[in-house]
Motif scaffolding. Sequence first.
Motif, PDB file in Angstrom:
ATOM      1  N   THR A  57       0.816  -1.210   0.000  1.00 36.15           N
ATOM      2  CA  THR A  57       0.000   0.000   0.000  1.00 36.15           C
ATOM      3  C   THR A  57       0.851   1.261   0.000  1.00 36.15           C
ATOM      4  OG1 THR A  57      -0.189  -0.048   2.408  1.00 36.15           O
ATOM      5  CG2 THR A  57      -1.961  -1.091   1.142  1.00 36.15           C
ATOM      6  N   ALA A  58       2.129   1.133   0.369  1.00 38.50           N
ATOM      7  CA  ALA A  58       3.021   2.286   0.366  1.00 38.50           C
ATOM      8  C   ALA A  58       3.501   2.641  -1.041  1.00 38.50           C
ATOM      9  CB  ALA A  58       4.228   2.012   1.260  1.00 38.50           C
ATOM     10  N   ILE A  59       3.273   1.766  -2.003  1.00 38.40           N
ATOM     11  CA  ILE A  59       3.762   1.992  -3.362  1.00 38.40           C
ATOM     12  C   ILE A  59       2.841   2.964  -4.086  1.00 38.40           C
ATOM     13  CG2 ILE A  59       4.202   0.899  -5.590  1.00 38.40           C
ATOM     14  CD1 ILE A  59       4.964  -1.638  -4.035  1.00 38.40           C
ATOM     15  N   ASP A  60       3.448   4.047  -4.590  1.00 44.53           N
ATOM     16  CA  ASP A  60       2.669   5.028  -5.344  1.00 44.53           C
ATOM     17  C   ASP A  60       3.339   5.391  -6.664  1.00 44.53           C
ATOM     18  OD1 ASP A  60       4.810   6.390  -4.360  1.00 44.53           O
ATOM     19  OD2 ASP A  60       3.669   8.057  -3.535  1.00 44.53           O
ATOM     20  N   ASP A  61       4.328   4.603  -7.071  1.00 40.19           N
ATOM     21  CA  ASP A  61       5.072   4.861  -8.298  1.00 40.19           C
ATOM     22  C   ASP A  61       5.018   3.613  -9.184  1.00 40.19           C
ATOM     23  OD1 ASP A  61       6.802   5.712 -10.239  1.00 40.19           O
ATOM     24  OD2 ASP A  61       8.596   5.565  -8.999  1.00 40.19           O
ATOM     25  N   PRO A  62       4.658   3.745 -10.455  1.00 40.23           N
ATOM     26  CA  PRO A  62       4.574   2.583 -11.347  1.00 40.23           C
ATOM     27  C   PRO A  62       5.901   1.829 -11.500  1.00 40.23           C
ATOM     28  CG  PRO A  62       3.465   4.445 -12.349  1.00 40.23           C
ATOM     29  CD  PRO A  62       4.156   4.963 -11.117  1.00 40.23           C
ATOM     30  N   VAL A  63       7.026   2.528 -11.457  1.00 34.70           N
ATOM     31  CA  VAL A  63       8.318   1.849 -11.594  1.00 34.70           C
ATOM     32  C   VAL A  63       8.568   0.953 -10.385  1.00 34.70           C
ATOM     33  CG1 VAL A  63      10.818   2.189 -11.759  1.00 34.70           C
ATOM     34  CG2 VAL A  63       9.277   3.670 -13.045  1.00 34.70           C
ATOM     35  N   VAL A  64       8.315   1.463  -9.200  1.00 33.26           N
ATOM     36  CA  VAL A  64       8.489   0.665  -7.978  1.00 33.26           C
ATOM     37  C   VAL A  64       7.484  -0.489  -7.968  1.00 33.26           C
ATOM     38  CG1 VAL A  64       8.410   0.716  -5.456  1.00 33.26           C
ATOM     39  CG2 VAL A  64       9.393   2.638  -6.713  1.00 33.26           C
ATOM     40  N   ALA A  65       6.263  -0.219  -8.418  1.00 29.51           N
ATOM     41  CA  ALA A  65       5.246  -1.274  -8.472  1.00 29.51           C
ATOM     42  C   ALA A  65       5.670  -2.377  -9.441  1.00 29.51           C
ATOM     43  CB  ALA A  65       3.900  -0.689  -8.893  1.00 29.51           C
ATOM     44  N   LYS A  98      18.963   5.953 -13.161  1.00 32.48           N
ATOM     45  CA  LYS A  98      19.747   5.122 -12.243  1.00 32.48           C
ATOM     46  C   LYS A  98      19.273   5.235 -10.797  1.00 32.48           C
ATOM     47  CE  LYS A  98      24.476   4.186 -10.729  1.00 32.48           C
ATOM     48  NZ  LYS A  98      24.034   3.007 -10.085  1.00 32.48           N
ATOM     49  N   LYS A  99      19.010   6.459 -10.347  1.00 30.58           N
ATOM     50  CA  LYS A  99      18.572   6.657  -8.960  1.00 30.58           C
ATOM     51  C   LYS A  99      17.239   5.953  -8.718  1.00 30.58           C
ATOM     52  CE  LYS A  99      17.416  10.194  -5.611  1.00 30.58           C
ATOM     53  NZ  LYS A  99      17.102  11.603  -5.394  1.00 30.58           N
ATOM     54  N   LYS A 100      16.303   6.118  -9.639  1.00 30.09           N
ATOM     55  CA  LYS A 100      14.985   5.499  -9.506  1.00 30.09           C
ATOM     56  C   LYS A 100      15.102   3.975  -9.580  1.00 30.09           C
ATOM     57  CE  LYS A 100      10.684   6.455  -9.208  1.00 30.09           C
ATOM     58  NZ  LYS A 100      10.177   6.992  -7.971  1.00 30.09           N
ATOM     59  N   THR A 101      16.002   3.475 -10.441  1.00 28.77           N
ATOM     60  CA  THR A 101      16.217   2.031 -10.552  1.00 28.77           C
ATOM     61  C   THR A 101      16.716   1.462  -9.234  1.00 28.77           C
ATOM     62  OG1 THR A 101      16.692   2.190 -12.912  1.00 28.77           O
ATOM     63  CG2 THR A 101      17.507   0.248 -11.777  1.00 28.77           C
ATOM     64  N   ASP A 102      17.714   2.114  -8.639  1.00 30.96           N
ATOM     65  CA  ASP A 102      18.244   1.644  -7.354  1.00 30.96           C
ATOM     66  C   ASP A 102      17.154   1.629  -6.290  1.00 30.96           C
ATOM     67  OD1 ASP A 102      20.742   1.320  -8.456  1.00 30.96           O
ATOM     68  OD2 ASP A 102      21.503   3.252  -7.739  1.00 30.96           O
ATOM     69  N   GLU A 103      16.399   2.712  -6.213  1.00 31.46           N
ATOM     70  CA  GLU A 103      15.311   2.810  -5.231  1.00 31.46           C
ATOM     71  C   GLU A 103      14.276   1.709  -5.461  1.00 31.46           C
ATOM     72  OE1 GLU A 103      11.495   5.698  -4.671  1.00 31.46           O
ATOM     73  OE2 GLU A 103      13.401   6.680  -5.073  1.00 31.46           O
ATOM     74  N   ALA A 104      13.895   1.502  -6.714  1.00 30.88           N
ATOM     75  CA  ALA A 104      12.861   0.516  -7.035  1.00 30.88           C
ATOM     76  C   ALA A 104      13.332  -0.901  -6.708  1.00 30.88           C
ATOM     77  CB  ALA A 104      12.470   0.620  -8.507  1.00 30.88           C
ATOM     78  N   VAL A 105      14.573  -1.232  -7.053  1.00 27.94           N
ATOM     79  CA  VAL A 105      15.072  -2.591  -6.816  1.00 27.94           C
ATOM     80  C   VAL A 105      15.228  -2.858  -5.322  1.00 27.94           C
ATOM     81  CG1 VAL A 105      17.041  -4.139  -7.165  1.00 27.94           C
ATOM     82  CG2 VAL A 105      16.136  -2.817  -9.079  1.00 27.94           C
ATOM     83  N   VAL A 106      15.751  -1.901  -4.592  1.00 27.57           N
ATOM     84  CA  VAL A 106      15.906  -2.089  -3.137  1.00 27.57           C
ATOM     85  C   VAL A 106      14.539  -2.285  -2.482  1.00 27.57           C
ATOM     86  CG1 VAL A 106      16.576  -0.918  -1.000  1.00 27.57           C
ATOM     87  CG2 VAL A 106      18.107  -0.901  -2.962  1.00 27.57           C
ATOM     88  N   TYR A 107      13.596  -1.434  -2.836  1.00 29.51           N
ATOM     89  CA  TYR A 107      12.259  -1.567  -2.245  1.00 29.51           C
ATOM     90  C   TYR A 107      11.613  -2.878  -2.675  1.00 29.51           C
ATOM     91  CZ  TYR A 107       7.770  -0.373  -0.299  1.00 29.51           C
ATOM     92  OH  TYR A 107       6.633  -0.392   0.461  1.00 29.51           O
ATOM     93  N   ALA A 108      11.787  -3.253  -3.947  1.00 24.17           N
ATOM     94  CA  ALA A 108      11.182  -4.489  -4.449  1.00 24.17           C
ATOM     95  C   ALA A 108      11.729  -5.709  -3.714  1.00 24.17           C
ATOM     96  CB  ALA A 108      11.428  -4.618  -5.949  1.00 24.17           C
ATOM     97  N   LYS A 109      13.038  -5.737  -3.488  1.00 28.37           N
ATOM     98  CA  LYS A 109      13.630  -6.860  -2.758  1.00 28.37           C
ATOM     99  C   LYS A 109      13.069  -6.936  -1.345  1.00 28.37           C
ATOM    100  CE  LYS A 109      18.059  -7.072  -2.806  1.00 28.37           C
ATOM    101  NZ  LYS A 109      19.480  -6.728  -2.890  1.00 28.37           N
TER     102      LYS A 109
END
Length: 175
Positions: A57-65, A98-109
């Motif tokens: 529910t904390a996800i509000d970005d399509p890339v992170v989702a 790159k910054k968004k990718t790092d954030e998305a992968v860390v959160y996804a893991k």
Amino acid sequence: MPFLIAVLGVLGAAALWWYRMKAMNDAAREVADVVGRVQGNIRRKKLRKQAALSPLTAIDDPVVAAATLIASIVFENGPILPQREAVMRSVISEIANKKKTDEAVVYAKWAASQIDDATVVIDKLAPFLRERLDVAERNDLLQMVNRVAQGGEQRLQISDQRILRLRQKLGFEVN
């Protein structure tokens, strides 16, 4: 002699003003640091509050989702190994900086480690992505899942039920 007193007076006044300016600069820096810390604390509190509710529910970005969805489906069969993570980073970097990718992968893991069942992740995130992505982007998402599953140390067999459910929740016709 009066000339010497005048020169010393001017030098003294210059030194006094230099000291005052230096003190004002230090005070301004301290205020900026305090404001930065307060803003950081507010952001962290907001994120903690959202994360406490649920990683999804904390996800509000399509890339992170998308990254979280890929991670939960692909990594359902085992741990996140470095080569597969590298493939996932590569795939996500095609749609984000790159910054968004790092954030998305860390959160996804992290989110994938918090939720054991990929079906729950599909049910929560696929409707969110369906609203924000067009048909071509949704097809790209399915291809991204397959590319991450095929990359890495060994190929993974993703359950047909998972892909079928994902296709259905993304709004595609399922036979």
